[in-house]
Scaffold this motif. Structure first.
Motif, PDB file in Angstrom:
ATOM      1  N   PHE A 119     -12.572  -3.168  -2.327  1.00 22.33           N
ATOM      2  CA  PHE A 119     -12.621  -4.361  -2.739  1.00 22.33           C
ATOM      3  C   PHE A 119     -12.188  -5.411  -1.449  1.00 22.33           C
ATOM      4  CE2 PHE A 119     -11.220  -8.354  -4.617  1.00 22.33           C
ATOM      5  CZ  PHE A 119     -12.240  -8.474  -5.669  1.00 22.33           C
ATOM      6  N   ALA A 120     -11.146  -5.009  -0.730  1.00 19.96           N
ATOM      7  CA  ALA A 120     -10.472  -5.489   0.521  1.00 19.96           C
ATOM      8  C   ALA A 120     -10.145  -4.646   1.101  1.00 19.96           C
ATOM      9  CB  ALA A 120      -9.535  -6.655  -0.187  1.00 19.96           C
ATOM     10  N   VAL A 121      -9.855  -5.129   2.614  1.00 18.46           N
ATOM     11  CA  VAL A 121      -8.957  -4.393   3.688  1.00 18.46           C
ATOM     12  C   VAL A 121      -8.251  -5.500   4.211  1.00 18.46           C
ATOM     13  CG1 VAL A 121      -9.251  -3.276   5.942  1.00 18.46           C
ATOM     14  CG2 VAL A 121     -11.054  -3.058   4.165  1.00 18.46           C
ATOM     15  N   VAL A 122      -6.879  -4.882   4.071  1.00 20.73           N
ATOM     16  CA  VAL A 122      -5.718  -5.887   4.821  1.00 20.73           C
ATOM     17  C   VAL A 122      -5.297  -5.371   6.275  1.00 20.73           C
ATOM     18  CG1 VAL A 122      -3.381  -6.562   4.509  1.00 20.73           C
ATOM     19  CG2 VAL A 122      -4.745  -6.251   2.626  1.00 20.73           C
ATOM     20  N   ALA A 123      -5.742  -6.077   7.452  1.00 20.92           N
ATOM     21  CA  ALA A 123      -5.571  -5.591   8.713  1.00 20.92           C
ATOM     22  C   ALA A 123      -4.022  -6.010   8.983  1.00 20.92           C
ATOM     23  CB  ALA A 123      -6.583  -6.135   9.690  1.00 20.92           C
ATOM     24  N   THR A 124      -3.384  -5.032   9.460  1.00 20.53           N
ATOM     25  CA  THR A 124      -1.847  -5.364   9.629  1.00 20.53           C
ATOM     26  C   THR A 124      -1.832  -5.076  11.120  1.00 20.53           C
ATOM     27  OG1 THR A 124      -1.260  -2.887   9.404  1.00 20.53           O
ATOM     28  CG2 THR A 124      -1.303  -4.397   7.413  1.00 20.53           C
ATOM     29  N   SER A 125      -0.452  -4.927  11.774  1.00 24.36           N
ATOM     30  CA  SER A 125      -0.276  -4.561  12.916  1.00 24.36           C
ATOM     31  C   SER A 125       0.680  -3.455  13.256  1.00 24.36           C
ATOM     32  CB  SER A 125       0.744  -5.970  13.742  1.00 24.36           C
ATOM     33  OG  SER A 125      -0.190  -7.027  13.581  1.00 24.36           O
ATOM     34  N   GLU A 126       0.420  -2.663  11.998  1.00 20.74           N
ATOM     35  CA  GLU A 126       1.314  -1.445  12.160  1.00 20.74           C
ATOM     36  C   GLU A 126       0.875  -0.238  13.145  1.00 20.74           C
ATOM     37  OE1 GLU A 126       3.789   1.326  11.452  1.00 20.74           O
ATOM     38  OE2 GLU A 126       3.718  -0.095   9.754  1.00 20.74           O
ATOM     39  N   LYS A 127       1.869   0.118  13.769  1.00 21.16           N
ATOM     40  CA  LYS A 127       1.719   0.902  15.179  1.00 21.16           C
ATOM     41  C   LYS A 127       1.489   2.304  14.952  1.00 21.16           C
ATOM     42  CE  LYS A 127       3.902  -2.531  18.203  1.00 21.16           C
ATOM     43  NZ  LYS A 127       4.653  -3.558  17.330  1.00 21.16           N
TER      44      LYS A 127
END
Length: 140
Positions: A119-127
């Motif tokens: 349904f959706a993708v949440v783009a994070t800054s997770e390293k």
């Protein structure tokens, strides 16, 4: 502003969580994931890590209890020496908000295909490497 909503959950993310139905999936993607090219709906959550976002989302999003694996992560590619420690953190967060579920380990390209249907993708800054996670929405 509304009361009780963690500031990490943007208005766009809250809207997506509300629009999702039973069985819909949302992907929380790490900073290396090709989010924009794989998302039907892209939500930006720049500057944030997945564990804090996961904890906030699970305050509102019930996981699907009608499937064996309502949570999936991208499996380590064969031959890669990385041993993701973030998965244990995910298990602890899920257990804190929900009951414990066995996590599904999804092969890399299969994970990409599921992401395209999500349904959706949440783009994070997770390293952290192999930090991508899929959540399947359940019922209240």
């Amino acid at each position: 502003m509304l009361k009780g909503i963690p500031s990490i959950i943007s208005p766009d993310l809250m809207k997506v969580l509300m629009e999702m139905g039973h069985g819909d999936e949302i992907v929380l993607a790490d900073g290396n994931f090709p989010s924009a090219s794989h998302a039907q709906r892209l939500i930006r959550s720049d500057g944030h890590g997945i564990p804090e976002l996961l904890s906030a989302i699970l305050q509102f999003l019930p996981l699907d209890t009608y499937v064996e694996h309502p949570v999936g992560v991208m499996a380590v590619v064969p031959g890669d020496t990385v041993q993701p420690t973030i998965w244990k953190e995910y298990e602890n967060i899920i257990h804190e908000h929900e009951r414990s579920f066995p996590i599904e380990y999804i092969e890399r390209f299969e994970f990409y295909e599921r992401t395209k249907k999500a349904f959706a993708v949440v783009a994070t800054s997770e390293k952290a490497l192999y930090a991508n996670i899929i959540l399947k929405k359940g019922v209240i």
